[in-house]
Design a protein around this motif. Structure first.
Motif, PDB file in Angstrom:
ATOM      1  N   ASP A  85       0.829  -1.207   0.000  1.00 46.07           N
ATOM      2  CA  ASP A  85       0.000   0.000   0.000  1.00 46.07           C
ATOM      3  C   ASP A  85       0.863   1.257   0.000  1.00 46.07           C
ATOM      4  O   ASP A  85       0.570   2.232  -0.702  1.00 46.07           O
ATOM      5  CB  ASP A  85      -0.930   0.023   1.217  1.00 46.07           C
ATOM      6  N   ALA A  87       3.939   1.545  -1.148  1.00 47.92           N
ATOM      7  CA  ALA A  87       4.574   1.668  -2.462  1.00 47.92           C
ATOM      8  C   ALA A  87       3.582   2.217  -3.478  1.00 47.92           C
ATOM      9  O   ALA A  87       3.926   3.083  -4.299  1.00 47.92           O
ATOM     10  CB  ALA A  87       5.112   0.313  -2.914  1.00 47.92           C
ATOM     11  N   LYS A  88       2.344   1.738  -3.417  1.00 42.31           N
ATOM     12  CA  LYS A  88       1.310   2.232  -4.332  1.00 42.31           C
ATOM     13  C   LYS A  88       1.054   3.712  -4.091  1.00 42.31           C
ATOM     14  O   LYS A  88       0.967   4.500  -5.043  1.00 42.31           O
ATOM     15  CB  LYS A  88       0.025   1.423  -4.134  1.00 42.31           C
ATOM     16  N   ARG A  90       3.124   5.847  -2.781  1.00 48.83           N
ATOM     17  CA  ARG A  90       4.314   6.583  -3.226  1.00 48.83           C
ATOM     18  C   ARG A  90       4.280   6.776  -4.742  1.00 48.83           C
ATOM     19  O   ARG A  90       4.573   7.860  -5.249  1.00 48.83           O
ATOM     20  CB  ARG A  90       5.569   5.824  -2.806  1.00 48.83           C
ATOM     21  N   ASN A  91       3.905   5.733  -5.473  1.00 56.51           N
ATOM     22  CA  ASN A  91       3.809   5.834  -6.935  1.00 56.51           C
ATOM     23  C   ASN A  91       2.741   6.835  -7.343  1.00 56.51           C
ATOM     24  O   ASN A  91       2.949   7.629  -8.272  1.00 56.51           O
ATOM     25  CB  ASN A  91       3.522   4.460  -7.554  1.00 56.51           C
ATOM     26  N   GLU A  92       1.595   6.800  -6.648  1.00 58.85           N
ATOM     27  CA  GLU A  92       0.526   7.753  -6.954  1.00 58.85           C
ATOM     28  C   GLU A  92       0.984   9.179  -6.660  1.00 58.85           C
ATOM     29  O   GLU A  92       0.702  10.096  -7.441  1.00 58.85           O
ATOM     30  CB  GLU A  92      -0.732   7.416  -6.157  1.00 58.85           C
ATOM     31  N   ASP A  94       4.079  10.291  -6.722  1.00 59.67           N
ATOM     32  CA  ASP A  94       5.038  10.658  -7.771  1.00 59.67           C
ATOM     33  C   ASP A  94       4.312  11.033  -9.057  1.00 59.67           C
ATOM     34  O   ASP A  94       4.677  12.002  -9.732  1.00 59.67           O
ATOM     35  CB  ASP A  94       6.015   9.507  -8.036  1.00 59.67           C
ATOM     36  N   GLU A  95       3.292  10.269  -9.387  1.00 56.26           N
ATOM     37  CA  GLU A  95       2.512  10.558 -10.596  1.00 56.26           C
ATOM     38  C   GLU A  95       1.815  11.906 -10.479  1.00 56.26           C
ATOM     39  O   GLU A  95       1.811  12.708 -11.423  1.00 56.26           O
ATOM     40  CB  GLU A  95       1.488   9.440 -10.812  1.00 56.26           C
ATOM     41  N   LYS A  97       2.793  14.439  -8.630  1.00 51.52           N
ATOM     42  CA  LYS A  97       3.823  15.483  -8.708  1.00 51.52           C
ATOM     43  C   LYS A  97       4.201  15.749 -10.159  1.00 51.52           C
ATOM     44  O   LYS A  97       4.370  16.910 -10.568  1.00 51.52           O
ATOM     45  CB  LYS A  97       5.062  15.076  -7.913  1.00 51.52           C
ATOM     46  N   ARG A  98       4.344  14.672 -10.942  1.00 53.42           N
ATOM     47  CA  ARG A  98       4.666  14.859 -12.361  1.00 53.42           C
ATOM     48  C   ARG A  98       3.542  15.615 -13.079  1.00 53.42           C
ATOM     49  O   ARG A  98       3.799  16.504 -13.895  1.00 53.42           O
ATOM     50  CB  ARG A  98       4.918  13.510 -13.038  1.00 53.42           C
TER      51      ARG A  98
END
Length: 118
Positions: A85, A87-88, A90-92, A94-95, A97-98
């Protein structure tokens, strides 16, 4: 690998010589705990033999060990789920932020292309 040492224990009136890699103080503490449990069980149940007391205590310890393993397996599974959860998330993040950075660049481009009127 640690060298085996021999530790003498007295449990329920019988002497045992244990070969172990554990520290002597640890093994002695285990022996004392077992001896105390045997004495307590036999004091509370005078009709129980030493062997019977040892069997009952062994069953109780096996139950404790099995439940501990089950609990640790459950905790390990929960931890893996929490890590997945995290990691998910964190990926969200990062997405997002991009996407924020892309939108900020687009706003800058549009402001440069269409400056505000004064």
């Amino acid at each position: 690998m640690n060298a085996k040492r021999k530790v003498r224990l007295r449990i329920a009136g019988a002497d045992y010589l244990i070969a172990t890699e554990e520290s002597e103080s640890y093994v002695i503490a285990l022996g004392q705990e077992l001896d105390n449990r045997v004495e307590e069980l036999m004091r509370e149940n005078p009709h129980v033999s030493t062997t019977g007391a040892l069997v009952l205590i062994a069953l109780d310890l096996c139950d404790e060990a099995k439940r501990s393993v089950e609990t640790s397996d459950h905790l390990r599974t929960q931890l893996q789920e929490y890590l997945a959860d995290a990691a998910k998330a964190r990926n969200e993040a990062d997405e997002l932020k991009r996407e924020r950075d892309r939108l900020q660049r687009e706003v800058q481009f549009l402001r440069a292309k269409f400056p505000p009127e004064k």
